[in-house]
Each structure stands twice: as structure tokens, then as C-alpha cells.
Write an enzyme that holds these catalytic residues in place. Structure first.
Site, PDB file in Angstrom:
ATOM      1  N   SER A 159      13.084   2.318   5.185  1.00 32.05           N
ATOM      2  CA  SER A 159      11.759   2.363   5.386  1.00 32.05           C
ATOM      3  C   SER A 159      11.477   1.233   6.374  1.00 32.05           C
ATOM      4  O   SER A 159      11.975   0.065   6.384  1.00 32.05           O
ATOM      5  CB  SER A 159      10.779   2.207   4.280  1.00 32.05           C
ATOM      6  N   ALA A 208      10.701  -5.314  -0.406  1.00 28.64           N
ATOM      7  CA  ALA A 208      12.146  -6.014  -0.539  1.00 28.64           C
ATOM      8  C   ALA A 208      13.258  -5.208  -1.002  1.00 28.64           C
ATOM      9  O   ALA A 208      14.272  -5.406  -0.632  1.00 28.64           O
ATOM     10  CB  ALA A 208      11.832  -7.098  -1.794  1.00 28.64           C
ATOM     11  N   ILE A 235       5.219   9.511   7.247  1.00 30.26           N
ATOM     12  CA  ILE A 235       5.715  10.735   7.496  1.00 30.26           C
ATOM     13  C   ILE A 235       4.779  11.622   6.569  1.00 30.26           C
ATOM     14  O   ILE A 235       4.721  11.532   5.432  1.00 30.26           O
ATOM     15  CB  ILE A 235       7.169  10.878   7.180  1.00 30.26           C
ATOM     16  N   TYR A 265       8.543  -2.958  -3.133  1.00 31.85           N
ATOM     17  CA  TYR A 265       9.205  -2.067  -2.490  1.00 31.85           C
ATOM     18  C   TYR A 265       9.721  -2.251  -1.164  1.00 31.85           C
ATOM     19  O   TYR A 265      11.000  -2.051  -0.738  1.00 31.85           O
ATOM     20  CB  TYR A 265       8.053  -0.699  -2.170  1.00 31.85           C
TER      21      TYR A 265
END
Length: 281
Positions: free
Chosen positions: A152, A167, A198, A165
Site C-alpha cells: 500500500s 507500519a 482503489i 496499518y
């Protein structure tokens, strides 16, 4: 050699973990299977998996459904047993499982130990141990391979209010680079794709043209097909000399300077002639 030849995955078994949600994983499963691969379609939800696999099989694609939890040792073992039972050689893996529930959004000072550990288990541990299992089998059988993890842009930049998230996804990128070096001599490539916003059924981002125009240089959310095509490229022989890399699919978000306005013009510009030329007024 043609583009069609380079993209041909015939004779290869590829595992797609996170295939049953109807979004990116399902679209990727269709794309990889249409390139000739036998796809081991993995999901934790039997109902969702069966629904989408039935649809894909009706198109004549070679799909093998496996209900398993990739976050458990037993789940990884079940996936490997099924993949190795296929007549085609094991070749590829795509790990898509990941995300951050609304309950775990919050400032860094508010993160609980439970939340932090859950985010790492879900986004990093599951990816690593399944990738490790596939890499072990490929190396033991002296087979080439291509392993792709969905990361991501949150792992590339600061991620306020979902630090766990971000990390964990940064750790995914680190794992990919390290495994790429360790496996390069075995002709096993390890890469990642880092999507931005997305539009998928599970993304949780509704349509908001004004927000997207301001936040994304390309002024829209990405499509799952655009991420899937990047993964297909990394799986294929087109990317035969690529390893340890991250393809960023984010409409330009990660390279946008923070001092740009909604039209990607430097916010502190004052010269009227410059502003007119930029905005083509």
C-alpha cells in the site's frame, strides 16, 4: 518473441490468496487464469469463494477453490497441499489479504496493544508465512517462481490515524526486498504492488468527485483492473529481470508535493501569468 508469449502463464500453478471478495482478488483471479494459469483461489469465506469461483469456471477458466485461513499454520498447509496436487508446476503466489477496520483507525497515542498486534498479524504475518511456504517448495523442487505481495502507499508515506496499518505495510515492503535478495540465485522473483485509493466493493470509499479531484493528481480513484494488470506483469516473463521492486499504482498520489493545490499548482505561486499558463485559462 511476442507480448502474448511473454504474458502466457500456461502450465503454471499460481496461488491467489484473497480471491473471493468480488473485488481486486476476484478480478486478478480471472486475469491470471485467462493468461493460461491454473489458479488456486483462496479465501476464508466459503460462500463468497464458491459464488465467484462458479462464475469464473463458467467462463472456462481453470480455478481451484480452497477455503483456508492464511493467518494460521493449518491454513497455509492446506493451501500448499492443494497447490502441489496440481499437475502444473507451482510457480506463483499473490497475497492480497489485508486492510484496517474502522475500529482501528485512530491517533498513534490511542493505539492499543491488541489493535497493533491484530494489524500486524493480518497484514504482515499472513503474507510472510504463506510466501515463506511457497518459497521453500520452489527452492526444494528447483523451480523458478514469481511471488507478489499487495502492499500500500500507506507503507511508503506517513499514515496519520492508521499507523499500525502503515507500519505493517512498510514491513511488507521490507520483507519483499529481503526475500528477493535471498531467493534471486534460485530464479525466484519477489516483488510488490502498492495501490492507492482503489474502488472495490470492500474499499469503503464511496464516490466523491470533489475529494478525488483534490487528492489524486489523476482526479479519480483507481480501478481494481489497473492493480490486477500490474500484478499480472510481475507474474509474467515480461518482468523476468525484476525482483525486489514495488510498482506503485496510485494515480500520482505518492509523488504529489504537499504544497500543491487542488489543480496540482504550487499553492504559493503568485505570478498571474504563470497561473494562467498552468491552468490553461
Amino acid at each position: 518473441m511476442t507480448a502474448e508469449t511473454l504474458l502466457d502463464l500456461t502450465g503454471r500453478t499460481i496461488i491467489v490468496a484473497g480471491a473471493g471478495g468480488g473485488g481486486m482478488g476476484t478480478i486478478l483471479t480471472r486475469l491470471v487464469a485467462s493468461a493460461g494459469a491454473t489458479v488456486i483461489a483462496v479465501d476464508n469465506s466459503r460462500a463468497s469463494l464458491e459464488e465467484h469461483v462458479q462464475s469464473l469456471r463458467s467462463e472456462g477458466l481453470s480455478i481451484v477453490p480452497v477455503q483456508a485461513d492464511i493467518g494460521t499454520e493449518q491454513g497455509v498447509e492446506e493451501i500448499m497441499v492443494r497447490a502441489l496436487a496440481e499437475p502444473d508446476d507451482l510457480f506463483g503466489l499473490v497475497t492480497i489479504v489485508g486492510g484496517v477496520p474502522d475500529a482501528y483507525w485512530g491517533a498513534a497515542t490511542e493505539v492499543t496493544r491488541e489493535g497493533w498486534q491484530w494489524l500486524f498479524a493480518y497484514n504482515l504475518d499472513s503474507m510472510f508465512f504463506l510466501t515463506q511456504a511457497v518459497a521453500r517448495e520452489l527452492r526444494a523442487r528447483r523451480l523458478p517462481g514469481s511471488l507478489v505481495s499487495i502492499a500500500s502507499i500507506s507503507g511508503l508515506t506517513a499514515t496519520p490515524f492508521h499507523i499500525g496499518y502503515g507500519a505493517a505495510k512498510a514491513a511488507v515492503l521490507s520483507v519483499v526486498k529481503t526475500m528477493a535478495l535471498e531467493l534471486a540465485a534460485d530464479n525466484i522473483r519477489v516483488n510488490s504492488v502498492a495501490p492507492g485509493a482503489i474502488a472495490t466493493p470492500t474499499a469503503g470509499l464511496g464516490p466523491d468527485k470533489e475529494r478525488d479531484r483534490w487528492a489524486v493528481p489523476m482526479a479519480r480513484q483507481g480501478r481494481a483492473e489497473e492493480v490486477a494488470s500490474s500484478v499480472l506483469y510481475l507474474l509474467s516473463d515480461m518482468a523476468g529481470y525484476m525482483t525486489g521492486q514495488c510498482l506503485v499504482v496510485d494515480g500520482g498520489v505518492s509523488v504529489k508535493w504537499s504544497h500543491l493545490d487542488a489543480e496540482n499548482c504550487p499553492a504559493y505561486a503568485r505570478d498571474r501569468s504563470f497561473l494562467d499558463r498552468w491552468r490553461r485559462e
